[in-house]
Scaffold this active site. Sequence first.
Site, PDB file in Angstrom:
ATOM      1  N   ALA A 144     -24.570 -58.352 135.531  1.00  0.00           N
ATOM      2  CA  ALA A 144     -23.333 -58.777 134.877  1.00  0.00           C
ATOM      3  C   ALA A 144     -22.405 -59.462 135.872  1.00  0.00           C
ATOM      4  CB  ALA A 144     -22.645 -57.580 134.224  1.00  0.00           C
ATOM      5  N   GLU A 171     -18.514 -55.661 146.231  1.00  0.00           N
ATOM      6  CA  GLU A 171     -19.558 -54.658 145.993  1.00  0.00           C
ATOM      7  C   GLU A 171     -19.375 -53.524 146.993  1.00  0.00           C
ATOM      8  OE1 GLU A 171     -22.304 -53.978 143.863  1.00  0.00           O
ATOM      9  OE2 GLU A 171     -22.221 -52.204 145.149  1.00  0.00           O
ATOM     10  N   ASN A 195     -27.838 -51.218 139.962  1.00  0.00           N
ATOM     11  CA  ASN A 195     -29.018 -50.769 139.233  1.00  0.00           C
ATOM     12  C   ASN A 195     -29.897 -51.947 138.863  1.00  0.00           C
ATOM     13  OD1 ASN A 195     -28.772 -48.010 139.155  1.00  0.00           O
ATOM     14  ND2 ASN A 195     -27.504 -48.004 137.315  1.00  0.00           N
ATOM     15  N   SER A 196     -29.290 -53.121 138.828  1.00  0.00           N
ATOM     16  CA  SER A 196     -30.036 -54.282 138.367  1.00  0.00           C
ATOM     17  C   SER A 196     -31.209 -54.608 139.287  1.00  0.00           C
ATOM     18  CB  SER A 196     -29.092 -55.485 138.266  1.00  0.00           C
ATOM     19  OG  SER A 196     -28.023 -55.190 137.401  1.00  0.00           O
ATOM     20  N   GLY A 237     -36.547 -52.490 135.916  1.00  0.00           N
ATOM     21  CA  GLY A 237     -37.971 -52.734 135.724  1.00  0.00           C
ATOM     22  C   GLY A 237     -38.341 -54.137 135.297  1.00  0.00           C
ATOM     23  N   ARG A 296     -35.753 -43.593 122.740  1.00  0.00           N
ATOM     24  CA  ARG A 296     -35.725 -42.834 123.981  1.00  0.00           C
ATOM     25  C   ARG A 296     -35.114 -41.447 123.816  1.00  0.00           C
ATOM     26  NH1 ARG A 296     -34.322 -47.423 128.531  1.00  0.00           N
ATOM     27  NH2 ARG A 296     -36.431 -48.280 128.473  1.00  0.00           N
ATOM     28  N   HIS A 352     -28.815 -44.123 131.556  1.00  0.00           N
ATOM     29  CA  HIS A 352     -27.962 -45.227 131.120  1.00  0.00           C
ATOM     30  C   HIS A 352     -26.774 -44.684 130.356  1.00  0.00           C
ATOM     31  CE1 HIS A 352     -27.401 -49.512 130.051  1.00  0.00           C
ATOM     32  NE2 HIS A 352     -26.860 -49.025 128.952  1.00  0.00           N
ATOM     33  N   GLU A 363     -23.009 -52.761 131.896  1.00  0.00           N
ATOM     34  CA  GLU A 363     -23.053 -51.340 131.545  1.00  0.00           C
ATOM     35  C   GLU A 363     -21.674 -50.682 131.570  1.00  0.00           C
ATOM     36  OE1 GLU A 363     -26.400 -49.347 133.382  1.00  0.00           O
ATOM     37  OE2 GLU A 363     -25.666 -47.402 132.693  1.00  0.00           O
ATOM     38  N   ALA A 400     -30.588 -53.867 127.917  1.00  0.00           N
ATOM     39  CA  ALA A 400     -29.498 -53.825 128.899  1.00  0.00           C
ATOM     40  C   ALA A 400     -29.464 -55.097 129.730  1.00  0.00           C
ATOM     41  CB  ALA A 400     -29.635 -52.607 129.803  1.00  0.00           C
TER      42      ALA A 400
HETATM   43  C1  LIG Z   1     -34.412 -47.802 137.527  1.00  0.00           C
HETATM   44  C2  LIG Z   1     -33.859 -48.561 136.357  1.00  0.00           C
HETATM   45  C3  LIG Z   1     -34.678 -49.397 135.629  1.00  0.00           C
HETATM   46  C4  LIG Z   1     -34.177 -50.085 134.543  1.00  0.00           C
HETATM   47  N1  LIG Z   1     -35.000 -50.924 133.850  1.00  0.00           N
HETATM   48  C5  LIG Z   1     -34.484 -51.652 132.837  1.00  0.00           C
HETATM   49  C6  LIG Z   1     -35.263 -52.637 132.180  1.00  0.00           C
HETATM   50  O1  LIG Z   1     -36.424 -52.881 132.522  1.00  0.00           O
HETATM   51  N2  LIG Z   1     -34.686 -53.343 131.181  1.00  0.00           N
HETATM   52  C7  LIG Z   1     -33.397 -53.157 130.801  1.00  0.00           C
HETATM   53  O2  LIG Z   1     -32.924 -53.831 129.911  1.00  0.00           O
HETATM   54  N3  LIG Z   1     -32.639 -52.239 131.425  1.00  0.00           N
HETATM   55  C8  LIG Z   1     -33.133 -51.495 132.431  1.00  0.00           C
HETATM   56  N4  LIG Z   1     -32.322 -50.614 133.072  1.00  0.00           N
HETATM   57  C9  LIG Z   1     -30.880 -50.612 132.787  1.00  0.00           C
HETATM   58  C10 LIG Z   1     -30.207 -51.794 133.452  1.00  0.00           C
HETATM   59  O3  LIG Z   1     -30.895 -52.124 134.622  1.00  0.00           O
HETATM   60  C11 LIG Z   1     -28.748 -51.536 133.795  1.00  0.00           C
HETATM   61  O4  LIG Z   1     -28.070 -51.175 132.638  1.00  0.00           O
HETATM   62  C12 LIG Z   1     -28.135 -52.790 134.388  1.00  0.00           C
HETATM   63  O5  LIG Z   1     -28.770 -53.112 135.610  1.00  0.00           O
HETATM   64  C13 LIG Z   1     -26.649 -52.672 134.623  1.00  0.00           C
HETATM   65  O6  LIG Z   1     -26.209 -53.869 135.214  1.00  0.00           O
HETATM   66  P1  LIG Z   1     -24.701 -54.075 135.593  1.00  0.00           P
HETATM   67  O7  LIG Z   1     -24.577 -55.436 136.150  1.00  0.00           O
HETATM   68  O8  LIG Z   1     -23.836 -53.710 134.448  1.00  0.00           O
HETATM   69  O9  LIG Z   1     -24.439 -52.954 136.698  1.00  0.00           O
HETATM   70  P2  LIG Z   1     -25.203 -52.688 138.084  1.00  0.00           P
HETATM   71  O10 LIG Z   1     -26.371 -53.539 138.250  1.00  0.00           O
HETATM   72  O11 LIG Z   1     -25.383 -51.230 138.192  1.00  0.00           O
HETATM   73  O12 LIG Z   1     -24.134 -53.189 139.132  1.00  0.00           O
HETATM   74  C14 LIG Z   1     -22.863 -52.580 139.242  1.00  0.00           C
HETATM   75  C15 LIG Z   1     -22.437 -52.640 140.681  1.00  0.00           C
HETATM   76  O13 LIG Z   1     -21.049 -52.318 140.792  1.00  0.00           O
HETATM   77  C16 LIG Z   1     -20.861 -51.568 141.968  1.00  0.00           C
HETATM   78  N5  LIG Z   1     -19.626 -50.811 141.867  1.00  0.00           N
HETATM   79  C17 LIG Z   1     -19.373 -49.730 141.082  1.00  0.00           C
HETATM   80  N6  LIG Z   1     -18.121 -49.284 141.291  1.00  0.00           N
HETATM   81  C18 LIG Z   1     -17.571 -50.098 142.223  1.00  0.00           C
HETATM   82  C19 LIG Z   1     -16.313 -50.139 142.875  1.00  0.00           C
HETATM   83  N7  LIG Z   1     -15.363 -49.225 142.619  1.00  0.00           N
HETATM   84  N8  LIG Z   1     -16.070 -51.113 143.785  1.00  0.00           N
HETATM   85  C20 LIG Z   1     -17.036 -52.029 144.083  1.00  0.00           C
HETATM   86  N9  LIG Z   1     -18.256 -52.022 143.515  1.00  0.00           N
HETATM   87  C21 LIG Z   1     -18.513 -51.073 142.589  1.00  0.00           C
HETATM   88  C22 LIG Z   1     -22.098 -50.694 142.022  1.00  0.00           C
HETATM   89  O14 LIG Z   1     -22.323 -50.226 143.332  1.00  0.00           O
HETATM   90  C23 LIG Z   1     -23.181 -51.652 141.550  1.00  0.00           C
HETATM   91  O15 LIG Z   1     -23.787 -52.323 142.609  1.00  0.00           O
HETATM   92  C24 LIG Z   1     -32.822 -49.915 134.166  1.00  0.00           C
HETATM   93  C25 LIG Z   1     -32.004 -49.069 134.899  1.00  0.00           C
HETATM   94  C26 LIG Z   1     -32.499 -48.394 135.984  1.00  0.00           C
HETATM   95  C27 LIG Z   1     -31.590 -47.500 136.774  1.00  0.00           C
END
Ligand SMILES: Cc1cc2nc3c(=O)[nH]c(=O)nc-3n(C[C@H](O)[C@H](O)[C@H](O)COP(=O)(O)OP(=O)(O)OC[C@H]3O[C@@H](n4cnc5c(N)ncnc54)[C@H](O)[C@@H]3O)c2cc1C
Lengths: 519, 249
Positions: A67, A86, A94-95, A99, A344, A455, A484, A499
């Site tokens: 995101a 970050e 988590n991204s 998977g 799930r 999640h 997320e 996601a």
């Molecule tokens: C192991 C695993 C496998 C998955 N596989 C799949 C899949 O195959 N398909 C699917 O659709 N979904 C999957 N999911 C779910 C999906 O990956 C996550 O929902 C998604 O990556 C979230 O992305 P995001 O950009 O919202 O947050 P993230 O990728 O989690 O990034 C958020 C970032 O913000 C940072 N952050 C948080 N708080 C602060 C702060 N106060 N100051 C600065 N930085 C901060 C965190 O450290 C993190 O790096 C999986 C999840 C996991 C854990």
Amino acid sequence: MKDGDSEQKGMSRRSLLKGAAAVGAMAGLGGLALNLAAPGTAEAITKKLPQKWDETWDVVVIGSGFAGLAAAAEAAGGGAKTVILEKMPIYGGNSIINGGGYAAWDEELHLRQKKNLGNDSVKQHIDDTLKGGDFFNMPALVEVMAKEAPDALNWMINEGGAQLSDVLVIGGGHTAYRAHFSAHNSGKDYTDALKKIAEKRGVKMALNSQVTWIWRKDADPKSPVLGVEVKRGAKVLNIKAKKALILASGGFSQDVEMRLAEWPKLVKEFNCTNQKGATGEMIRFSKAVGADTLHMNFIQLFPFAEPEAGILDRPAVYGFSGPGVGVIYVSKTGKRFVNELDRRDVCAFAQIALGPNMKPAYTIFTDAIPPKFGGKPAEIEAGMKKGRFIKGETIAELAKKIGAPADVLEKTIKDHNRYIAEGKDPEFNKPMKKTMIPMDKGPYYALPMWPAVHHTMGGLRINTNSQVVDVFGAVIPHLYAAGEVAGGVHGSNRLGCNATTECVVFGRIAGKNGAKEKA
Amino acid sequence: MAGLFFNVLIICVFLVSLSPAASAAPQKTNLSKPQSCTGCHGEFSSVLPAKHPRVAGKDISACTSCHAPDPQNKATAKPYSSKLHLSHMQPDAKLDCLACHTWKPGKAFGVKGAKKPLGTLPAEGMDQIRQIFASWASSKYLDAHHGKKNVTCSGCHDRKLPESGDTVASDRCLACHGDIEKLAKKTEPKDFPDRNPHKSHLGTIDCVVCHKTHQPSKAYCLDCHKNFNMKIRFGEGGPGAKNASGAAK
Ligand SMILES: Cc1cc2nc3c(=O)[nH]c(=O)nc-3n(C[C@H](O)[C@H](O)[C@H](O)COP(=O)(O)OP(=O)(O)OC[C@H]3O[C@@H](n4cnc5c(N)ncnc54)[C@H](O)[C@@H]3O)c2cc1C
């Protein structure tokens, strides 16, 4: 990083007290307990607005996952000077450990059509997602996700160089083959692609930079968020966001306190698939400046996690990707316990209901099955050495290795083979598919699994522009959330692979809109 | 960026070697007395090469009056050595920075007897220097390991005092520790080649994510892969992981 200016114009030394008191009062009217006045709390009421800013950017993005990267790329594409903050020492959240699954009802490669895997449509994607979330989902958000899914995937392929694996999977709760997987079955394929686009457009990224507060003068609906306080090592700086602050800080699965506050059942003993930084402080800070949240107690367990450390490694994806082509789940009794194509939450709680001494449960398959969902013999070979896969030349041998009665497991597999042939599962009412492969030839494999917190469906309330909405339903100016950290797309239960889609789609929207804000 | 804490030039920059005769064991230290060179060494001649002219005085200004400290590392003749820090910062030496340095809190920091100060230094900066130098000279961590090989602050950091929170770019590490591909080859586990910390599913990550310098090192992998058997040198409790690769060539 670029030095910021030290703009002081218009920054009166007004304390947050006034604003916070206003939030408190209004929250009182709205019936919510935003108790910012509590003395000695982290959200210290005495915080004063910064007198000067250490850095100034047009758009400040918090979080470097799908995101955040997508938001930053689009913001910079819209001409905004953009930074990603970050907190962790590596990028990707988590991204980067995801998977690689991405749900889309189509894309420019038209994999489904080429593979002759039936029909799909925006509507079908929307309907599945709503049904999978028990209709708690905000329909308008679901619509946006589904509609934009193909385009966002095409964007990563065309501009970011992302590559897809040549398979299409039907995951639990989906009724069509729409789960795409990246070439290496890893979210890193997408984060790298997004980072490439972002960097090309001039985005800067600062690691080890933890946001510790959101600055907003007061909770007046016209009052924009101004910037953030950031901790970098022992240093505290204030960073101004002239146009937009985009929260892309991910979910809170690792935040045991927040988890327990929302769902007491999810005690700390539960394993968790997430990276350590998946905590909810940005949600707390957002609430402290008036943001609304929703669905916070909808927290998903991943049913197929590696039982020891709780990670979601490559084998753990087999449990998710396999049911459409015939894998089954069994307990140590040798019996199935759930419709493997169910959602799930159903699969996870079916395992937990087996009882704690039934850990782990197993996914069972034969050599013919994995290639159908992109599994590779080499993976199985490597996984066997690590003890991730257990192999038996015969069912009896496998049963012995997992401590199940051989005759029971033999019957379970035989019965399931028959259900495939007859197209009907009288035991668990699984919608049987023609793509399912009967297990009639050894060797047989067992893959241990157990649910882990995975999640958080809930989060900040956003509208279809990705703008954060306050407790009264008014948009908080200049504040966006995507991925997320935002709630409402998935309802009570997220369908696998939705996601990645949600994050990229809403990240792009937040970035494009953020760049258009008036400074 | 506004509000830089320290702009003192790093003091431990390469002012080179004073002398080989440093084996002369110091006499007793007495902290209650003002600290001087002669308090421990008796006579300067005991630590100087035989041909060195006689030196009068009690403290380091006796040296710096001829051998200018050279923080820019541009010295041509006889610069004064920062290597002196290592032996003098050992815990049993019980020496404070101000035995040799001059400092007015928030103002000039320099070397006794040298004409130009090295820079200005606020009180927090001085606290940091005391702490880090002590660690660099004698900790169980990577800083002391570098110290032993006489890699001083600026070997890793720039010539400015690092600010709290600054990290070291991997290029700097790799300048001595070599090509990452080669490093990765060395740490490839025989049993599970894909559990290679230098070539993981996270791609290229900064060296300092795992290899901490002034605190215990820790393999980042273990945050999630709690059950991995993975060791790192200079982790909690000291060196460890005997055959870990990556020694500088
Ligand atoms: C192991 C695993 C496998 C998955 N596989 C799949 C899949 O195959 N398909 C699917 O659709 N979904 C999957 N999911 C779910 C999906 O990956 C996550 O929902 C998604 O990556 C979230 O992305 P995001 O950009 O919202 O947050 P993230 O990728 O989690 O990034 C958020 C970032 O913000 C940072 N952050 C948080 N708080 C602060 C702060 N106060 N100051 C600065 N930085 C901060 C965190 O450290 C993190 O790096 C999986 C999840 C996991 C854990």
